[in-house]
Scaffold this motif. Structure first.
Motif, PDB file in Angstrom:
ATOM      1  N   THR A 258      -4.788  -7.250  -4.661  1.00 55.53           N
ATOM      2  CA  THR A 258      -6.003  -6.439  -4.567  1.00 55.53           C
ATOM      3  C   THR A 258      -7.190  -7.295  -4.123  1.00 55.53           C
TER       4      THR A 258
ATOM      5  N   ALA B 291      -1.472   8.446  -2.201  1.00 53.51           N
ATOM      6  CA  ALA B 291      -2.748   8.673  -1.525  1.00 53.51           C
ATOM      7  C   ALA B 291      -2.806  10.134  -1.096  1.00 53.51           C
TER       8      ALA B 291
ATOM      9  N   ILE C 241     -11.199   2.395  -5.068  1.00 56.32           N
ATOM     10  CA  ILE C 241      -9.789   2.454  -5.447  1.00 56.32           C
ATOM     11  C   ILE C 241      -9.246   1.045  -5.675  1.00 56.32           C
ATOM     12  N   LEU C 242      -9.582   0.107  -4.798  1.00 55.08           N
ATOM     13  CA  LEU C 242      -9.118  -1.271  -4.968  1.00 55.08           C
ATOM     14  C   LEU C 242      -9.659  -1.889  -6.256  1.00 55.08           C
TER      15      LEU C 242
ATOM     16  N   ASN D 246     -14.978   7.098   3.253  1.00 58.18           N
ATOM     17  CA  ASN D 246     -13.609   6.653   2.983  1.00 58.18           C
ATOM     18  C   ASN D 246     -13.534   5.149   2.759  1.00 58.18           C
ATOM     19  N   ARG D 247     -14.330   4.372   3.495  1.00 64.42           N
ATOM     20  CA  ARG D 247     -14.337   2.917   3.292  1.00 64.42           C
ATOM     21  C   ARG D 247     -14.853   2.578   1.890  1.00 64.42           C
TER      22      ARG D 247
ATOM     23  N   ASP E 115     -12.173   3.604  -0.573  1.00 62.31           N
ATOM     24  CA  ASP E 115     -11.093   2.612  -0.574  1.00 62.31           C
ATOM     25  C   ASP E 115     -11.451   1.408  -1.432  1.00 62.31           C
ATOM     26  N   LYS E 116     -12.692   0.962  -1.358  1.00 63.01           N
ATOM     27  CA  LYS E 116     -13.140  -0.179  -2.178  1.00 63.01           C
ATOM     28  C   LYS E 116     -13.128   0.187  -3.660  1.00 63.01           C
TER      29      LYS E 116
ATOM     30  N   THR F 122      -8.790  13.196   2.195  1.00 67.48           N
ATOM     31  CA  THR F 122      -9.753  12.172   2.585  1.00 67.48           C
ATOM     32  C   THR F 122      -9.976  12.117   4.091  1.00 67.48           C
TER      33      THR F 122
ATOM     34  N   LYS G 280       0.831  -1.215   0.000  1.00 69.37           N
ATOM     35  CA  LYS G 280       0.000   0.000   0.000  1.00 69.37           C
ATOM     36  C   LYS G 280       0.864   1.263   0.000  1.00 69.37           C
TER      37      LYS G 280
ATOM     38  N   ASP H 266      -4.219  11.650   1.814  1.00 69.54           N
ATOM     39  CA  ASP H 266      -4.823  11.551   3.135  1.00 69.54           C
ATOM     40  C   ASP H 266      -5.284  12.895   3.680  1.00 69.54           C
TER      41      ASP H 266
ATOM     42  N   GLN I 165      -6.919  -7.877  -0.468  1.00 66.84           N
ATOM     43  CA  GLN I 165      -7.283  -6.670   0.276  1.00 66.84           C
ATOM     44  C   GLN I 165      -8.795  -6.449   0.247  1.00 66.84           C
TER      45      GLN I 165
END
Length: 169
Positions: free
Chosen positions: A147, A75, A95-96, A88-89, A92-93, A80, A71, A77, A150
């Motif tokens: 990925t 980013a 982005i993954l 953010n969760r 993050d998904k 965000t 990771k 941060d 994750q």
């Protein structure tokens, strides 16, 4: 199930990371020998430059996959952190999923390019030119694996405290 999946992934990952380390060490040794023989004996091994380039390409692409595993990608941060945790969760998904799509892109187009370059050979070693590009689909597969792990909640970071932030005193 997750433990078994993680154990298998770590075993494959160890091979991948060790190959990357061997690549960079070999590259350093070959370059050192090349410099010494050029300066002392006015002689250069005909294959040294080509093999060094090949190792550099392989190490660089493997480093990309390892960077995704750890990771270490870019980013923002500071931006965000101002947003709600739930947002953010979800972000993050997303982005993954985008990273997974990039891995698929490397697999598909890297393999097509590898096949395309199979007909020609490298001038010094006479290896197929495709050996230079074979690392692209391999990197894509590793990025997809990292990925996916994750996304299902399996932690992939193997090395702690390697970020670039300076500790506060």
């Amino acid at each position: 199930m997750k433990k078994t999946l993680k154990r298998i992934a770590l075993a494959v990952d160890s091979l991948f990371e060790n190959f990357a380390l061997i690549s960079i060490a070999s590259m350093a040794i070959i370059v050192a020998i090349q410099v010494i023989t050029r300066k002392l004996f006015n002689f250069v091994f005909f294959w040294s430059e080509e093999v060094t380039l090949l190792l550099m390409v392989w190490f660089s692409f493997m480093g990309i996959a390892i960077g995704f595993r750890e990771k270490l990608h870019l980013a923002m941060d500071s931006f965000t952190n101002l947003l709600p945790k739930r947002f953010n969760r979800v972000l993050d998904k997303i982005i993954l999923v985008c990273v997974f799509a990039f891995g698929l892109y490397l697999v598909k187009n890297g393999w097509a390019f590898t096949v395309l370059m199979n007909e020609s050979t490298l001038p010094a070693t006479k290896l197929p030119n495709s050996i230079m590009y074979l690392v692209m689909p391999i990197t894509g597969i590793m990025i997809c694996v990292y990925t996916f792990l994750q996304l299902i909640g399996i932690e992939t970071i193997r090395h702690q405290n390697i970020d670039e932030e300076v500790p506060k005193t």
